[in-house]
Design a protein around this motif. Sequence first.
Motif, PDB file in Angstrom:
ATOM      1  N   GLU A  59      37.885  53.871  39.070  1.00 41.30           N
ATOM      2  CA  GLU A  59      37.793  54.257  40.178  1.00 41.30           C
ATOM      3  C   GLU A  59      36.885  53.728  40.884  1.00 41.30           C
ATOM      4  O   GLU A  59      37.075  53.371  42.221  1.00 41.30           O
ATOM      5  CB  GLU A  59      37.396  55.953  39.969  1.00 41.30           C
ATOM      6  CG  GLU A  59      38.571  56.671  39.546  1.00 41.30           C
ATOM      7  CD  GLU A  59      38.252  58.143  39.174  1.00 41.30           C
ATOM      8  OE1 GLU A  59      39.188  58.979  38.813  1.00 41.30           O
ATOM      9  OE2 GLU A  59      36.993  58.359  39.242  1.00 41.30           O
ATOM     10  N   PHE A  60      35.824  53.367  40.368  1.00 46.37           N
ATOM     11  CA  PHE A  60      34.657  52.504  41.291  1.00 46.37           C
ATOM     12  C   PHE A  60      35.281  51.331  41.899  1.00 46.37           C
ATOM     13  O   PHE A  60      35.062  51.150  43.241  1.00 46.37           O
ATOM     14  CB  PHE A  60      33.731  52.049  40.652  1.00 46.37           C
ATOM     15  CG  PHE A  60      32.533  51.436  41.340  1.00 46.37           C
ATOM     16  CD1 PHE A  60      31.321  52.061  41.932  1.00 46.37           C
ATOM     17  CD2 PHE A  60      32.531  50.020  41.303  1.00 46.37           C
ATOM     18  CE1 PHE A  60      30.335  51.324  42.647  1.00 46.37           C
ATOM     19  CE2 PHE A  60      31.445  49.125  41.972  1.00 46.37           C
ATOM     20  CZ  PHE A  60      30.594  49.934  42.590  1.00 46.37           C
ATOM     21  N   LEU A  61      36.120  50.606  41.161  1.00 43.90           N
ATOM     22  CA  LEU A  61      36.644  49.322  41.254  1.00 43.90           C
ATOM     23  C   LEU A  61      37.759  49.591  42.377  1.00 43.90           C
ATOM     24  O   LEU A  61      37.730  48.854  43.627  1.00 43.90           O
ATOM     25  CB  LEU A  61      37.160  48.410  40.484  1.00 43.90           C
ATOM     26  CG  LEU A  61      36.285  47.891  39.315  1.00 43.90           C
ATOM     27  CD1 LEU A  61      36.936  47.544  38.054  1.00 43.90           C
ATOM     28  CD2 LEU A  61      35.507  46.840  39.959  1.00 43.90           C
ATOM     29  N   ALA A  62      38.856  50.512  42.026  1.00 45.11           N
ATOM     30  CA  ALA A  62      39.542  50.772  43.201  1.00 45.11           C
ATOM     31  C   ALA A  62      39.119  51.443  44.689  1.00 45.11           C
ATOM     32  O   ALA A  62      39.425  50.864  45.588  1.00 45.11           O
ATOM     33  CB  ALA A  62      40.777  51.866  42.679  1.00 45.11           C
ATOM     34  N   GLY A  63      38.045  52.214  44.225  1.00 38.60           N
ATOM     35  CA  GLY A  63      37.244  52.694  45.635  1.00 38.60           C
ATOM     36  C   GLY A  63      36.643  51.542  46.411  1.00 38.60           C
ATOM     37  O   GLY A  63      36.506  51.693  47.578  1.00 38.60           O
TER      38      GLY A  63
ATOM     39  N   PHE B 155      39.321  46.843  45.112  1.00 35.26           N
ATOM     40  CA  PHE B 155      39.923  45.649  43.818  1.00 35.26           C
ATOM     41  C   PHE B 155      40.720  46.335  42.970  1.00 35.26           C
ATOM     42  O   PHE B 155      40.488  47.410  42.430  1.00 35.26           O
ATOM     43  CB  PHE B 155      38.424  45.360  43.314  1.00 35.26           C
ATOM     44  CG  PHE B 155      37.516  44.942  44.025  1.00 35.26           C
ATOM     45  CD1 PHE B 155      37.497  43.777  44.862  1.00 35.26           C
ATOM     46  CD2 PHE B 155      36.018  45.426  44.131  1.00 35.26           C
ATOM     47  CE1 PHE B 155      36.435  43.204  45.676  1.00 35.26           C
ATOM     48  CE2 PHE B 155      35.020  45.074  45.001  1.00 35.26           C
ATOM     49  CZ  PHE B 155      35.465  43.962  45.772  1.00 35.26           C
ATOM     50  N   ASP B 156      41.911  45.642  42.935  1.00 36.86           N
ATOM     51  CA  ASP B 156      42.934  46.149  42.482  1.00 36.86           C
ATOM     52  C   ASP B 156      42.756  45.389  40.764  1.00 36.86           C
ATOM     53  O   ASP B 156      41.522  44.829  40.621  1.00 36.86           O
ATOM     54  CB  ASP B 156      44.367  45.735  42.721  1.00 36.86           C
ATOM     55  CG  ASP B 156      44.473  44.324  43.047  1.00 36.86           C
ATOM     56  OD1 ASP B 156      43.766  43.589  42.533  1.00 36.86           O
ATOM     57  OD2 ASP B 156      45.496  43.858  43.809  1.00 36.86           O
TER      58      ASP B 156
ATOM     59  N   ARG C 240      40.393  38.832  37.261  1.00 38.12           N
ATOM     60  CA  ARG C 240      39.807  37.364  37.839  1.00 38.12           C
ATOM     61  C   ARG C 240      38.476  37.289  37.394  1.00 38.12           C
ATOM     62  O   ARG C 240      37.904  36.214  37.169  1.00 38.12           O
ATOM     63  CB  ARG C 240      40.251  37.522  39.201  1.00 38.12           C
ATOM     64  CG  ARG C 240      39.652  36.102  39.859  1.00 38.12           C
ATOM     65  CD  ARG C 240      40.508  35.769  41.034  1.00 38.12           C
ATOM     66  NE  ARG C 240      39.431  34.802  41.950  1.00 38.12           N
ATOM     67  CZ  ARG C 240      39.530  34.519  43.048  1.00 38.12           C
ATOM     68  NH1 ARG C 240      40.490  35.141  43.873  1.00 38.12           N
ATOM     69  NH2 ARG C 240      38.361  33.667  43.869  1.00 38.12           N
ATOM     70  N   TYR C 241      37.661  38.285  37.958  1.00 40.68           N
ATOM     71  CA  TYR C 241      36.385  38.516  37.688  1.00 40.68           C
ATOM     72  C   TYR C 241      35.749  38.851  36.377  1.00 40.68           C
ATOM     73  O   TYR C 241      34.521  38.867  36.158  1.00 40.68           O
ATOM     74  CB  TYR C 241      35.551  39.178  38.655  1.00 40.68           C
ATOM     75  CG  TYR C 241      35.890  38.354  39.993  1.00 40.68           C
ATOM     76  CD1 TYR C 241      34.936  37.249  40.395  1.00 40.68           C
ATOM     77  CD2 TYR C 241      37.211  38.874  40.781  1.00 40.68           C
ATOM     78  CE1 TYR C 241      35.061  36.639  41.616  1.00 40.68           C
ATOM     79  CE2 TYR C 241      37.197  37.904  41.950  1.00 40.68           C
ATOM     80  CZ  TYR C 241      36.484  36.837  42.154  1.00 40.68           C
ATOM     81  OH  TYR C 241      36.692  36.144  43.506  1.00 40.68           O
ATOM     82  N   GLY C 242      36.801  39.177  35.343  1.00 38.12           N
ATOM     83  CA  GLY C 242      36.360  39.792  34.060  1.00 38.12           C
ATOM     84  C   GLY C 242      35.801  40.803  33.891  1.00 38.12           C
ATOM     85  O   GLY C 242      34.983  41.069  32.991  1.00 38.12           O
ATOM     86  N   CYS C 243      35.997  41.831  34.839  1.00 34.88           N
ATOM     87  CA  CYS C 243      35.327  43.222  34.867  1.00 34.88           C
ATOM     88  C   CYS C 243      35.581  44.042  33.921  1.00 34.88           C
ATOM     89  O   CYS C 243      36.865  44.014  33.160  1.00 34.88           O
ATOM     90  CB  CYS C 243      35.459  44.104  36.111  1.00 34.88           C
ATOM     91  SG  CYS C 243      35.227  43.342  37.746  1.00 34.88           S
ATOM     92  N   GLY C 244      34.604  44.764  33.184  1.00 34.46           N
ATOM     93  CA  GLY C 244      34.785  45.538  32.150  1.00 34.46           C
ATOM     94  C   GLY C 244      34.028  46.674  31.989  1.00 34.46           C
ATOM     95  O   GLY C 244      33.416  47.117  33.060  1.00 34.46           O
TER      96      GLY C 244
ATOM     97  N   MET D  62      32.994  39.127  45.213  1.00 31.65           N
ATOM     98  CA  MET D  62      34.573  39.079  45.292  1.00 31.65           C
ATOM     99  C   MET D  62      35.348  39.600  46.371  1.00 31.65           C
ATOM    100  O   MET D  62      36.225  39.083  46.566  1.00 31.65           O
ATOM    101  CB  MET D  62      34.776  40.273  44.016  1.00 31.65           C
ATOM    102  CG  MET D  62      34.394  40.288  42.701  1.00 31.65           C
ATOM    103  SD  MET D  62      34.431  41.899  41.821  1.00 31.65           S
ATOM    104  CE  MET D  62      36.100  42.133  41.635  1.00 31.65           C
ATOM    105  N   ALA D  63      34.581  40.279  47.276  1.00 29.82           N
ATOM    106  CA  ALA D  63      35.402  40.611  48.638  1.00 29.82           C
ATOM    107  C   ALA D  63      35.485  39.453  49.429  1.00 29.82           C
ATOM    108  O   ALA D  63      36.396  39.117  49.927  1.00 29.82           O
ATOM    109  CB  ALA D  63      34.663  41.638  49.342  1.00 29.82           C
ATOM    110  N   CYS D  64      34.449  38.711  49.468  1.00 33.30           N
ATOM    111  CA  CYS D  64      34.358  37.346  50.237  1.00 33.30           C
ATOM    112  C   CYS D  64      35.807  36.437  49.675  1.00 33.30           C
ATOM    113  O   CYS D  64      36.581  36.114  50.322  1.00 33.30           O
ATOM    114  CB  CYS D  64      33.102  36.619  50.321  1.00 33.30           C
ATOM    115  SG  CYS D  64      31.894  37.295  51.379  1.00 33.30           S
TER     116      CYS D  64
END
Length: 632
Positions: free
Chosen positions: A153-157, A160-161, A167-171, A285-287
């Motif tokens: 939810e944090f990522l979507a908020g 970031f899909d 792509r950034y390997g988030c976990g 990531m946003a940039c």
Amino acid sequence: MYAEGVAVMAGRIRDEDIALVRERTAIADVISEVVTLKSAGGGNLKGLCPFHDEKSPSFNVSPARNVFYCFGCGVGGDAIKFLMDAEHLSFVESVERLAARAGIQLRYVEDDRSAPRPRPQQGQRQRLVAAHAAAVDFYRAQLTTAGARPAREFLAGRGFDRSAAERYGCGFAPDGWDLLTKHLRQQGFTHDELVTAGLSRPARSGSLIDRFRRRLMWPIRDITGDVIGFGARKLFDDDDGPKYLNTPETPIYKKSHVLYGIDQAKREIAKQGKVVVVEGYTDVMACHLADVPTAVATCGTAFGGDHISVLRRVLFDSDERAGEIIFTFDGDAAGQKAALRAFEDDQRFVGRTFIAVSPDNMDPCELRLAKGDLAVRDLVARREPLVDFALRHVIGRFDLDTVDGRVEAMRRAAPLVAKIKDREKRPEYVRKLAGDLGMEIEPVQRAVLNAAHGPQAGGAAPAAPARPGRATPAVDSPRSMVEREALKLALQEPVLAGPMFDAVEVTDYQHPVHVAVRAAVAAAGGVSTATGGAVWIERVRDACDDLAGQALIGELAVEPLRIDGEPDPRYVSITMARLQWSSVTGRIRDLKSKIQRVNPVSNKDEYFALFGELLSLEQHARALREQAAGGL
Ligand SMILES: [Zn+2]
């Protein structure tokens, strides 16, 4: 040749394998991972030395001979030596890293006298990187579990899909004391390795527990793409820890060097000669997603000297090709402080430093979310020189309606102007500062000179040239000299100078006293009307209402011309072309600086108009240059 003996302890690598690694490794590829290389001619390459601080590239690489050598500091060797020195690896670690790169399976020779080992022990770095790679996989798999919903939810908020997260390997670091630790122990990593890597820590009971729990995880990669640490964001209200938690200092994670996103951004940074420094993982990531692929961020520490060194090498920031460094900071107090600190660091870059502040105090991630990708690109395009920002901030603290406020603001601002690297720009900033403060130029100029020469010069002794009034202009600059020569021709050889002199406008002269003399020549009727001699000189002197100008006319009337033999039309032509060329190049410089300040996105028309003007001025400058070289 190298200390290969150290390999004995870990099971020595077979000599033929080492030879194979050397043979299969292209040194330029290895070095290009950390230093941007350009052609140096003759098949060789050059870049900024990673082993000493330099402004002109003296670090050379010979792909043909597979060696590097720095003419600045004398360090040189093969690819193995490069990794040992640049990454502080042991010989074995260097060979292992290159072997992994080249896909070579190393074989180890066991030392007969030592007990047989179950398997050859790899170098420490390799092991710590392997542990991190396994941890990335673990955290990524956890991101899809039910418990990781707040992380998703944090990522979507933040806009970031799923593909961005991948792509950034988030976990996600799960709830539980030692899930990662157990997982990695099962994969064969030792207690010591996990502690050294910063992935686990000993609990009071003595058993190992996970360092990161119930957090959104970002793998942090070094410039070559190896994961060397993690950034972890708090997700739950009952988490007492700080908002962001990072890997502690380890043998492979040095926060003063680490730049988040550098592995993905480095090629674009090198290509564009530009880097955007943002503040957080989500901003990087946003940039990148908004097509600003040159963004990087520091991890849990302020931007500092080591970060500058890393970026300068990637930027190829040198006398030949100065880079552009753009900081984005929040407009709040902390952000302003960071910007002022960056101004101190600015001195280490050859290139120019800019700051981009969002009008709404939004960081790039918030901006992208609220206004879309274009707004992020626009933020970067709207950058302003860091020194302008710093001056505005310093002056803004004082009440300029009072004399005390103005004087104090001048004292604080003067050191900033004195620090501007490009000396040619200082007078411009003195004028600007005087204008902003509502003061005369002279006291501001004195304050800047005092600041430039340090406090000892500001004491009882008169600091700057304290000559009364405006005396004869200095003749030490080429521009001043050529203006002087033109005026000498007008006064001493008016018939010869004739229309060629008159055709060059007063606006092409720069020094105020020279401007006064040129204006007096015009007021006296122009050179074309003169017959020469003392009468002509008196006529010009009478037409001059500037005292310094009158004094100078007497001087120029007798000073020998800077030519051996008799002046001829060719000499007049060359002199006038040089004079105009100086003025045109000055205008080109101003125009370039103006273009720099125009946002090509929102002010497209103005941008292209200025650009067209620039092209025609440059053409004019080329013609003048030919004329100045002697062609009539
Ligand atoms: Zn060097």
